[in-house]
Scaffold this motif. Structure first.
Motif, PDB file in Angstrom:
ATOM      1  N   GLY A  33      -6.497   7.152   1.325  1.00  0.00           N
ATOM      2  CA  GLY A  33      -6.698   8.569   1.664  1.00  0.00           C
ATOM      3  C   GLY A  33      -7.581   9.280   0.645  1.00  0.00           C
ATOM      4  N   GLY A 114       0.573   3.330   1.261  1.00  0.00           N
ATOM      5  CA  GLY A 114       0.055   2.270   0.376  1.00  0.00           C
ATOM      6  C   GLY A 114      -0.565   2.877  -0.876  1.00  0.00           C
ATOM      7  N   SER A 162       5.059   8.056  -8.971  1.00  0.00           N
ATOM      8  CA  SER A 162       4.991   7.976  -7.507  1.00  0.00           C
ATOM      9  C   SER A 162       6.382   8.171  -6.894  1.00  0.00           C
ATOM     10  CB  SER A 162       4.436   6.606  -7.096  1.00  0.00           C
ATOM     11  OG  SER A 162       4.800   6.343  -5.757  1.00  0.00           O
TER      12      SER A 162
END
Ligand SMILES: Cc1cc2nc3c(=O)[nH]c(=O)nc-3n(C[C@H](O)[C@H](O)[C@H](O)COP(=O)(O)OP(=O)(O)OC[C@H]3O[C@@H](n4cnc5c(N)ncnc54)[C@H](O)[C@@H]3O)c2cc1C
Ligand code: SF4
Length: 333
Positions: A33, A114, A162
């Protein structure tokens, strides 16, 4: 900030993408992205000659349940994870984590699951503009010999922030990687090196294809908790995720992960073991586990994410406790 020049490649299928990575080696980076990569490129923290976009790899964009495994394609947009019935039904911790990533603009616009799992480690003394960094000699993460976060550290202490990785560590997934040499499957624990300088075991010519999460059995529950300065568009100062299965009102299959502490989401096996077999209303066991989790996570933390170290350490304990209680509540309906 202006993005430096690079050559944009958009392979039409998986084989072409793998060939691209094989031929360009360390001169190439993978673009999903771009919500993290493009920022780091603008900051000159990554200077690739080739950017290999995965946007045409439609096959990597789905969520399916197959033979007791939930298969999530690496290019699945965050919003699809968030809205997936399968994720909502079986993986509450992942749903909560994805809902906490950045803001709806990142979840709905381009961010992928991902890309989130492959999020580079971060540090206040590193994730800065080229101008900010120009007044200092490079630190370990920038191929230098020093660390600004901890005096005399011989290694990089940057942290994995994350949200998805913390949840997936607690849920116990596998990741499927592919290169032109073939495919391999790794337990999520083995996807991380624990080293701030090079946090992943993925090779330069490899792509992440899929994330495989076992369908949690009857009586399972999970939860993700996070604190950050702002309630949106902010990385975790610390986070925690817990998954548990409740059998005869006792805790089984406990997994506890803490994010924002080490270079990988920490899988706290010893803390989890202290809960195994305990009744779900054993408040003392939950307190003891949270204390142990705080002690272990604290050993990995340095003051490089914004708030004081002491605050993050205290919150590690509180978040593990909250996540444990919520996971039990979900498991018991
Ligand atoms: C303002 C802001 C706030 C943010 N807040 C959060 C937050 O709260 N929590 C959080 O977790 N993240 C946050 N992020 C980071 C980022 O937006 C998310 O982690 C997002 O999910 C990254 O996905 P992407 O597809 O955009 O990744 P990209 O930026 O495209 O890629 C990220 C990294 O992963 C690699 N990569 C991507 N896909 C693959 C693949 N299939 N195989 C191999 N390597 C791959 C790339 O090469 C790159 O190094 C934030 C970002 C911004 C700009
Ligand atoms: S922890 Fe130290 S070496 Fe790592 S990025 Fe921060 S300042 Fe650099």
């Amino acid at each position: 900030m202006i993005i430096p020049e690079f050559e944009y490649l958009a392979p039409g299928d998986l084989q072409e993408a793998l060939d691209c990575l094989a031929s360009h080696g360390e001169e190439a980076v993978v673009l999903a992205g771009g919500t993290d990569l493009l920022v780091r490129m603008k900051q000159r923290l990554v200077k690739p000659r080739f950017v290999v976009s995965l946007k045409n790899l439609e096959g990597l964009r789905s969520i399916k349940e197959k033979d007791g495994v939930i298969v999530i394609g690496a290019m699945t947009p965050l919003v699809e994870v968030l809205e997936s019935e399968i994720v909502g039904k079986y993986l509450p911790a992942l749903r909560q984590a994805v809902g906490k990533i950045g803001a709806p603009s990142i979840q709905h616009f381009r961010g992928t699951i991902g890309g989130n799992l492959c999020l580079d480690t971060r540090c206040l003394f590193y994730n800065q503009s080229q101008f900010w960094n120009s007044g200092r000699t490079p630190c370990h993460k920038n191929n230098g010999q020093t660390c600004y976060a901890e005096e005399n550290s011989d290694r990089c202490r940057s942290a994995n922030q994350s949200d998805g990785a913390c949840a997936l560590m607690a849920l116990g997934c596998d990741v499927v990687l592919a290169s032109s040499r073939g495919e391999r499957v790794l337990p999520v624990e083995d996807f991380f090196t624990g080293k701030g300088e090079s946090p992943f075991t993925i090779e330069l010519d490899e792509l992440m294809l899929e994330i495989h999460v076992p369908v949690p059995g009857e009586g399972a529950g999970s939860s993700f908790q996070k604190i950050s300065y702002r309630s949106a568009i902010d990385f975790a100062l610390v986070s925690a995720a817990v998954s548990v299965r409740v059998m005869d009102r006792r805790m089984e299959a406990v997994r506890i992960a803490v994010g924002g502490a080490g270079a990988a989401p920490l899988l706290l096996k010893e803390a989890a073991a202290t809960l195994m077999g305990k009744p779900i209303d054993d408040a003392r066991a939950i307190e003891a586990t949270s204390d142990l989790a705080k002690r272990h996570a604290s050993a990995f933390m340095v003051e490089n994410l914004g708030s004081s170290l002491e605050y993050r350490q205290k919150m590690a304990r509180i978040l593990v406790k909250r996540a444990t209680k919520e996971a039990i509540a979900i498991a018991t309906g």
